[in-house]
Design a protein around this motif. Sequence first.
Motif, PDB file in Angstrom:
ATOM      1  N   THR A   1      56.472  44.617  47.354  1.00  0.00           N
ATOM      2  CA  THR A   1      56.572  44.456  45.913  1.00  0.00           C
ATOM      3  C   THR A   1      57.800  45.213  45.416  1.00  0.00           C
ATOM      4  O   THR A   1      58.366  46.052  46.133  1.00  0.00           O
TER       5      THR A   1
ATOM      6  N   ASP B   1      57.774  47.532  43.215  1.00  0.00           N
ATOM      7  CA  ASP B   1      57.406  48.952  43.168  1.00  0.00           C
ATOM      8  C   ASP B   1      57.521  49.611  44.544  1.00  0.00           C
ATOM      9  O   ASP B   1      57.940  50.763  44.657  1.00  0.00           O
ATOM     10  N   GLU B   2      57.151  48.884  45.592  1.00  0.00           N
ATOM     11  CA  GLU B   2      57.261  49.437  46.948  1.00  0.00           C
ATOM     12  C   GLU B   2      58.727  49.661  47.332  1.00  0.00           C
ATOM     13  O   GLU B   2      59.076  50.688  47.919  1.00  0.00           O
TER      14      GLU B   2
ATOM     15  N   SER C   1      60.079  52.650  45.480  1.00  0.00           N
ATOM     16  CA  SER C   1      59.600  53.884  46.105  1.00  0.00           C
ATOM     17  C   SER C   1      60.446  54.254  47.321  1.00  0.00           C
ATOM     18  O   SER C   1      60.780  55.427  47.523  1.00  0.00           O
TER      19      SER C   1
END
Length: 172
Positions: A157, A159-160, A163
């Motif tokens: 994703t 977001d991943e 990160s």
Amino acid sequence: GLGHQDGDQAADLMKQTVIEFGEGTPQRVLLDGEDVTDAIRTPQAGEWASALSTHGGVRKALVERQQQIIAEGGVVLEGRDATTVIAPKANLKIYMTASLEERARRRLLEFEAKGDPIEFEDVRTQIEQRDHRDITRDQSPLRVAKDAKIVETAGRTIDEVVSIVVALAKAI
């Protein structure tokens, strides 16, 4: 008007234009005061950008303009020659990758969200042709910098991926 082969004219035009960035998501792009944010993200604009960027004069003008922008620091730069030509001394170099099919699927979703009808195979072909042009062009070809961190984005994703990038940034 300009065509794909009009590299010299495009390079001259670039020297006369003012490019500014504003707030927003996506970040607003102003060309001589006109908001062109949406216009530069169309399939045709992507094709033109790739075709015109094969011309030496255009590449030179682009690199000079981008280096002026990053000279002030505090910039995140994205581009196929960002870490090898424009900012070879960047503090952190990341090469994000995904399969041709994954990139075509994502691009198709972007076009659909904007109401731009396009077929998957057309998007896939456009990306494949652009990859070939960018890898084989004489000026600023697409290369992976030797000291770049490679991040596979397929199956992750946003977001991943963010990160991962944040962790890489914190590690420098």
